[in-house]
Design a protein around this motif. Structure first.
Motif, PDB file in Angstrom:
ATOM      1  N   TRP A 181       4.522   1.153   4.491  1.00 47.76           N
ATOM      2  CA  TRP A 181       4.771   0.619   5.822  1.00 47.76           C
ATOM      3  C   TRP A 181       5.256  -0.812   5.652  1.00 47.76           C
ATOM      4  O   TRP A 181       4.571  -1.631   5.061  1.00 47.76           O
ATOM      5  CB  TRP A 181       3.501   0.669   6.668  1.00 47.76           C
ATOM      6  N   LEU A 219      -1.092   1.367  11.527  1.00 45.92           N
ATOM      7  CA  LEU A 219       0.338   1.383  11.176  1.00 45.92           C
ATOM      8  C   LEU A 219       0.452   1.326   9.663  1.00 45.92           C
ATOM      9  O   LEU A 219       0.706   0.271   9.067  1.00 45.92           O
ATOM     10  CB  LEU A 219       1.056   0.226  11.854  1.00 45.92           C
ATOM     11  N   ASP A 220       0.251   2.488   9.025  1.00 44.25           N
ATOM     12  CA  ASP A 220       0.252   2.499   7.563  1.00 44.25           C
ATOM     13  C   ASP A 220       0.685   3.861   7.043  1.00 44.25           C
ATOM     14  O   ASP A 220       1.813   3.999   6.572  1.00 44.25           O
ATOM     15  CB  ASP A 220      -1.132   2.106   7.031  1.00 44.25           C
ATOM     16  N   SER A 268       8.922  -5.452   9.618  1.00 44.71           N
ATOM     17  CA  SER A 268       9.787  -4.785  10.589  1.00 44.71           C
ATOM     18  C   SER A 268       9.052  -3.690  11.368  1.00 44.71           C
ATOM     19  O   SER A 268       9.623  -3.092  12.276  1.00 44.71           O
ATOM     20  CB  SER A 268      11.000  -4.162   9.898  1.00 44.71           C
ATOM     21  N   GLU A 269       7.795  -3.456  10.987  1.00 46.80           N
ATOM     22  CA  GLU A 269       6.985  -2.397  11.609  1.00 46.80           C
ATOM     23  C   GLU A 269       7.702  -1.052  11.571  1.00 46.80           C
ATOM     24  O   GLU A 269       7.935  -0.402  12.594  1.00 46.80           O
ATOM     25  CB  GLU A 269       6.621  -2.750  13.058  1.00 46.80           C
ATOM     26  N   ARG A 270       8.061  -0.649  10.364  1.00 51.43           N
ATOM     27  CA  ARG A 270       8.642   0.679  10.233  1.00 51.43           C
ATOM     28  C   ARG A 270       8.223   1.299   8.913  1.00 51.43           C
ATOM     29  O   ARG A 270       7.897   0.599   7.964  1.00 51.43           O
ATOM     30  CB  ARG A 270      10.162   0.632  10.362  1.00 51.43           C
ATOM     31  N   ALA A 271       8.236   2.628   8.885  1.00 49.92           N
ATOM     32  CA  ALA A 271       7.868   3.363   7.682  1.00 49.92           C
ATOM     33  C   ALA A 271       9.093   3.582   6.813  1.00 49.92           C
ATOM     34  O   ALA A 271      10.193   3.810   7.320  1.00 49.92           O
ATOM     35  CB  ALA A 271       7.260   4.710   8.060  1.00 49.92           C
ATOM     36  N   GLY A 308      13.000   8.980  -1.686  1.00 51.85           N
ATOM     37  CA  GLY A 308      13.876  10.119  -1.527  1.00 51.85           C
ATOM     38  C   GLY A 308      13.254  11.460  -1.891  1.00 51.85           C
ATOM     39  O   GLY A 308      13.813  12.514  -1.574  1.00 51.85           O
ATOM     40  N   SER A 319       0.859  -1.182   0.000  1.00 50.27           N
ATOM     41  CA  SER A 319       0.000   0.000   0.000  1.00 50.27           C
ATOM     42  C   SER A 319       0.898   1.235   0.000  1.00 50.27           C
ATOM     43  O   SER A 319       1.682   1.440   0.932  1.00 50.27           O
ATOM     44  CB  SER A 319      -0.901  -0.020   1.231  1.00 50.27           C
ATOM     45  N   GLN A 361       5.613   6.617   0.226  1.00 51.87           N
ATOM     46  CA  GLN A 361       5.869   5.966   1.512  1.00 51.87           C
ATOM     47  C   GLN A 361       5.115   4.655   1.592  1.00 51.87           C
ATOM     48  O   GLN A 361       3.994   4.536   1.101  1.00 51.87           O
ATOM     49  CB  GLN A 361       5.437   6.891   2.655  1.00 51.87           C
ATOM     50  N   TRP A 363      11.808   8.438   9.014  1.00 50.28           N
ATOM     51  CA  TRP A 363      10.967   8.010  10.113  1.00 50.28           C
ATOM     52  C   TRP A 363      11.818   7.673  11.322  1.00 50.28           C
ATOM     53  O   TRP A 363      12.815   6.973  11.203  1.00 50.28           O
ATOM     54  CB  TRP A 363      10.166   6.790   9.674  1.00 50.28           C
ATOM     55  N   HIS A 418       1.560   5.381  -0.255  1.00 53.74           N
ATOM     56  CA  HIS A 418       0.974   6.668   0.108  1.00 53.74           C
ATOM     57  C   HIS A 418       1.871   7.784  -0.442  1.00 53.74           C
ATOM     58  O   HIS A 418       3.085   7.607  -0.558  1.00 53.74           O
ATOM     59  CB  HIS A 418       0.841   6.793   1.619  1.00 53.74           C
ATOM     60  N   ASN A 456       8.210   1.374  18.658  1.00 51.24           N
ATOM     61  CA  ASN A 456       9.104   0.782  17.681  1.00 51.24           C
ATOM     62  C   ASN A 456       9.921   1.899  17.058  1.00 51.24           C
ATOM     63  O   ASN A 456       9.382   3.005  16.846  1.00 51.24           O
ATOM     64  CB  ASN A 456       8.345   0.015  16.593  1.00 51.24           C
ATOM     65  N   PHE A 498      10.315   5.856   3.398  1.00 50.54           N
ATOM     66  CA  PHE A 498      10.020   6.939   2.473  1.00 50.54           C
ATOM     67  C   PHE A 498      10.925   6.848   1.248  1.00 50.54           C
ATOM     68  O   PHE A 498      12.091   6.449   1.350  1.00 50.54           O
ATOM     69  CB  PHE A 498      10.269   8.300   3.135  1.00 50.54           C
ATOM     70  N   PHE A 551       0.534   8.406   7.346  1.00 49.41           N
ATOM     71  CA  PHE A 551       0.571   9.508   8.306  1.00 49.41           C
ATOM     72  C   PHE A 551      -0.507  10.522   7.941  1.00 49.41           C
ATOM     73  O   PHE A 551      -0.322  11.351   7.047  1.00 49.41           O
ATOM     74  CB  PHE A 551       1.953  10.154   8.305  1.00 49.41           C
ATOM     75  N   LEU A 610      12.626  12.770   3.999  1.00 44.78           N
ATOM     76  CA  LEU A 610      11.986  12.444   5.262  1.00 44.78           C
ATOM     77  C   LEU A 610      12.564  11.162   5.839  1.00 44.78           C
ATOM     78  O   LEU A 610      12.781  10.183   5.108  1.00 44.78           O
ATOM     79  CB  LEU A 610      10.473  12.290   5.056  1.00 44.78           C
TER      80      LEU A 610
END
Lengths: 108, 117
Positions: free
Chosen positions: A90, B101-102, A94-97, A101, A31, A88, B47, A33, B58, A99, B104, B45
């Motif tokens: 998710w 958790l997706d 690893s549960e991290r965002a 460049g 997904s 971006q 995170w 964004h 996390n 992005f 912002f 950006l």
């Protein structure tokens, strides 16, 4: 770790169509964004979940995602669309965002 | 309408701890995962991490050893602490909220923090 790749810059004439790409391995399964950031301002989400627009975002801004590439399309470009655009995702494993460049859109 | 406002020192000395607070209005704290994102001057950006009312957190692997995020529901605030800062930590720091958790959905206006030697 997962990487998103965007072109540093895209230029387009007013009233034309701008396409900004975001590349990643099997990105079509994720997904994506998109955020618009004008100078001195915070980012603003313009597309979420590949194709959906938040309230207040004009219909001439659209998104798509297939294969290894997601695309943000801005039709009938206006001077006010000049901004940096970031993709971006998710990473659920690893549960991290993550992005991209960023791409600077210049309206000629 | 949910609004976020960052606050904290604009200048931090090298090797010290950067501390920022984000004040939330217009929403119960349990409605979002609360995150921090930063942007070095002229760059993209990054995170930093998230916290939730449950205490779950996390962090970005690159910052995990130096960062902590906490949520204070009694004050409608959440906070960022980044230890042992260097010039590379100079950036605009944004607080943001995620309903899942997706993505912002909401952002603060950002606050510039410079690290001085």
């Amino acid at each position: 770790s997962y990487v998103l790749t965007q072109p540093p810059s895209v230029s387009v004439a007013p009233s034309k169509t701008a396409r900004i790409t975001c590349g990643g391995n099997n990105l079509g399964s994720k997904s994506v964004h998109w955020y618009q950031q004008k100078p001195g301002q915070a980012p603003l989400m313009v597309i979420y979940s590949n194709i959906d627009r938040p309230s207040g975002i004009p219909e001439r801004i659209s998104g798509s995602n297939s294969g290894d590439t997601a695309t943000l399309t801005i039709s009938r470009v206006e001077a006010g669309d000049e901004a940096d655009y970031f993709c971006q995702v998710w990473d659920a494993s690893s549960e991290r965002a993550i992005f991209g460049g960023g791409t600077k859109l210049t309206v000629l | 309408q949910v609004q976020l406002q960052e606050s904290g020192p604009g200048l931090v000395k090298s090797s010290e701890t950067l501390s920022l607070t984000c004040t939330v209005s217009g929403s119960p704290m349990r409605s979002y995962y609360w995150t921090w994102i930063r942007q070095p001057p002229g760059k993209g950006l990054e995170w930093i991490g998230y916290g939730y009312v449950s205490g779950n957190t996390n962090y970005s692997p690159s910052l995990q050893s130096r960062v902590s995020i906490s949520v204070d529901t009694s004050k409608n605030q959440f906070s960022l602490k980044l230890r042992s800062v260097t010039a590379e930590d100079t950036a605009v720091y944004y607080c943001a909220g995620m309903t899942t958790l997706d993505s912002f959905e909401i952002w603060g206006q950002g606050t510039m923090v410079a690290v001085s030697s």
